[in-house]
Design a protein around this motif. Structure first.
Motif, PDB file in Angstrom:
ATOM      1  N   ALA A  49       9.678   0.509   1.038  1.00 53.29           N
ATOM      2  CA  ALA A  49       8.492   0.629   1.890  1.00 53.29           C
ATOM      3  C   ALA A  49       8.590  -0.357   3.038  1.00 53.29           C
ATOM      4  O   ALA A  49       9.201  -1.428   2.919  1.00 53.29           O
ATOM      5  CB  ALA A  49       7.234   0.365   1.073  1.00 53.29           C
ATOM      6  N   ARG A  50       7.972   0.019   4.142  1.00 55.84           N
ATOM      7  CA  ARG A  50       7.985  -0.840   5.319  1.00 55.84           C
ATOM      8  C   ARG A  50       6.585  -0.870   5.916  1.00 55.84           C
ATOM      9  O   ARG A  50       5.995   0.168   6.198  1.00 55.84           O
ATOM     10  CB  ARG A  50       8.974  -0.311   6.347  1.00 55.84           C
TER      11      ARG A  50
ATOM     12  N   PRO B 281       1.867   2.401   7.322  1.00 55.55           N
ATOM     13  CA  PRO B 281       3.075   2.002   6.593  1.00 55.55           C
ATOM     14  C   PRO B 281       3.874   3.237   6.204  1.00 55.55           C
ATOM     15  O   PRO B 281       3.334   4.337   6.102  1.00 55.55           O
ATOM     16  CB  PRO B 281       2.524   1.277   5.362  1.00 55.55           C
ATOM     17  N   ARG B 282       5.170   3.064   6.010  1.00 51.77           N
ATOM     18  CA  ARG B 282       6.041   4.191   5.702  1.00 51.77           C
ATOM     19  C   ARG B 282       6.878   3.860   4.475  1.00 51.77           C
ATOM     20  O   ARG B 282       7.112   2.702   4.167  1.00 51.77           O
ATOM     21  CB  ARG B 282       6.931   4.498   6.897  1.00 51.77           C
ATOM     22  N   TYR B 283       7.340   4.924   3.784  1.00 50.04           N
ATOM     23  CA  TYR B 283       8.177   4.708   2.608  1.00 50.04           C
ATOM     24  C   TYR B 283       9.239   5.779   2.505  1.00 50.04           C
ATOM     25  O   TYR B 283       9.129   6.852   3.082  1.00 50.04           O
ATOM     26  CB  TYR B 283       7.335   4.650   1.328  1.00 50.04           C
ATOM     27  N   VAL B 284      10.288   5.428   1.748  1.00 48.58           N
ATOM     28  CA  VAL B 284      11.397   6.322   1.438  1.00 48.58           C
ATOM     29  C   VAL B 284      11.595   6.253  -0.070  1.00 48.58           C
ATOM     30  O   VAL B 284      11.555   5.169  -0.662  1.00 48.58           O
ATOM     31  CB  VAL B 284      12.693   5.887   2.162  1.00 48.58           C
ATOM     32  N   ILE B 285      11.814   7.414  -0.693  1.00 46.34           N
ATOM     33  CA  ILE B 285      12.089   7.459  -2.132  1.00 46.34           C
ATOM     34  C   ILE B 285      13.503   7.993  -2.316  1.00 46.34           C
ATOM     35  O   ILE B 285      13.861   9.034  -1.774  1.00 46.34           O
ATOM     36  CB  ILE B 285      11.086   8.358  -2.878  1.00 46.34           C
ATOM     37  N   GLU B 286      14.303   7.242  -3.069  1.00 46.65           N
ATOM     38  CA  GLU B 286      15.664   7.673  -3.402  1.00 46.65           C
ATOM     39  C   GLU B 286      15.705   8.062  -4.876  1.00 46.65           C
ATOM     40  O   GLU B 286      15.199   7.332  -5.725  1.00 46.65           O
ATOM     41  CB  GLU B 286      16.661   6.548  -3.173  1.00 46.65           C
ATOM     42  N   GLU B 287      16.326   9.199  -5.159  1.00 49.80           N
ATOM     43  CA  GLU B 287      16.482   9.645  -6.541  1.00 49.80           C
ATOM     44  C   GLU B 287      17.896   9.323  -6.990  1.00 49.80           C
ATOM     45  O   GLU B 287      18.867   9.634  -6.307  1.00 49.80           O
ATOM     46  CB  GLU B 287      16.230  11.146  -6.648  1.00 49.80           C
ATOM     47  N   TYR B 288      17.992   8.681  -8.134  1.00 47.31           N
ATOM     48  CA  TYR B 288      19.287   8.353  -8.728  1.00 47.31           C
ATOM     49  C   TYR B 288      19.540   9.277  -9.907  1.00 47.31           C
ATOM     50  O   TYR B 288      18.616   9.884 -10.442  1.00 47.31           O
ATOM     51  CB  TYR B 288      19.309   6.884  -9.180  1.00 47.31           C
ATOM     52  N   PRO B 289      20.785   9.391 -10.330  1.00 49.91           N
ATOM     53  CA  PRO B 289      21.063  10.272 -11.482  1.00 49.91           C
ATOM     54  C   PRO B 289      20.282   9.833 -12.719  1.00 49.91           C
ATOM     55  O   PRO B 289      19.971   8.654 -12.900  1.00 49.91           O
ATOM     56  CB  PRO B 289      22.567  10.091 -11.702  1.00 49.91           C
TER      57      PRO B 289
ATOM     58  N   TYR C 198       0.836  -1.203   0.000  1.00 47.63           N
ATOM     59  CA  TYR C 198       0.000   0.000   0.000  1.00 47.63           C
ATOM     60  C   TYR C 198       0.874   1.258   0.000  1.00 47.63           C
ATOM     61  O   TYR C 198       0.628   2.196  -0.762  1.00 47.63           O
ATOM     62  CB  TYR C 198      -0.908  -0.037   1.233  1.00 47.63           C
ATOM     63  N   ALA C 199       1.911   1.263   0.840  1.00 52.63           N
ATOM     64  CA  ALA C 199       2.827   2.411   0.897  1.00 52.63           C
ATOM     65  C   ALA C 199       3.565   2.577  -0.423  1.00 52.63           C
ATOM     66  O   ALA C 199       3.765   3.703  -0.903  1.00 52.63           O
ATOM     67  CB  ALA C 199       3.815   2.240   2.041  1.00 52.63           C
ATOM     68  N   MET C 200       3.973   1.480  -1.035  1.00 50.81           N
ATOM     69  CA  MET C 200       4.685   1.563  -2.307  1.00 50.81           C
ATOM     70  C   MET C 200       3.776   2.129  -3.397  1.00 50.81           C
ATOM     71  O   MET C 200       4.199   2.958  -4.202  1.00 50.81           O
ATOM     72  CB  MET C 200       5.220   0.197  -2.726  1.00 50.81           C
TER      73      MET C 200
END
Length: 171
Positions: free
Chosen positions: A161-162, A129-137, A59-61
């Motif tokens: 996501a967790r 639920p929690r999520y983190v988004i990482e940006e790559y080049p 769901y978080a994703m």
């Protein structure tokens, strides 16, 4: 056919011993069945919690994917931005551990992530639920097609996501 008096007196206690042995065996069998059913109940509860945690993380994703489809995104920084969940150049191996260990044990999910908003009735009774988004080049598609020019470089994002199951001490 007559039995002697001594043979009759010698058999009086054997039925008591045999019945006590049968009672002990039935009791041990009942204890084994109870232990097995308790173990199976725990396994079913763990499976349910694992499924709830997976659905919660899913769901978080999905929410993070929806967030990334917005026209304008907030700035991604090394500190996680204003909400603490949008990173650029996140070091997930500061002490040499694997990425899995970092996300499980070292990342501060309370302060450095985004809580997925809940819809009424969805994931009721669970921790958000929690999520983190990482940006790559950005990556470019050189040699994409001879007929058409290559598309402009595109940013690449990684979502972590967790979710949590029904019991608070199981992740």
């Amino acid at each position: 056919m007559k039995m002697s008096l001594s043979a009759v007196h010698s058999q009086k206690g054997i039925s008591l011993v045999v019945s006590l042995l049968i009672l002990v065996m039935v009791t041990l069998l009942a204890l084994s069945v109870v232990n097995t059913s308790i173990f199976e109940e725990r396994m079913a509860g763990n499976t349910r919690d694992r499924s709830l945690a997976f659905e919660s993380a899913e769901y978080a994703m999905r929410e993070a994917q929806s967030f990334l489809s917005a026209a304008v995104l907030p700035p991604f920084t090394t500190t996680g931005g204003s909400t603490g969940g949008y990173y650029r150049d996140l070091n997930t191996s500061p002490t040499g551990q694997t990425e899995e260990v970092y996300w499980r044990d070292n990342h501060n999910w309370t302060a450095n992530s985004v809580a997925a908003t809940k819809v009424s009735g969805v994931l009721s009774g669970q921790t958000q639920p929690r999520y983190v988004i990482e940006e790559y080049p950005a990556i470019s598609c050189v040699g994409y097609s001879k007929k058409w020019p290559p598309p402009p470089p595109r940013n690449v994002y990684k979502i972590t996501a967790r979710g949590q199951g029904g019991l608070p001490n199981r992740w």
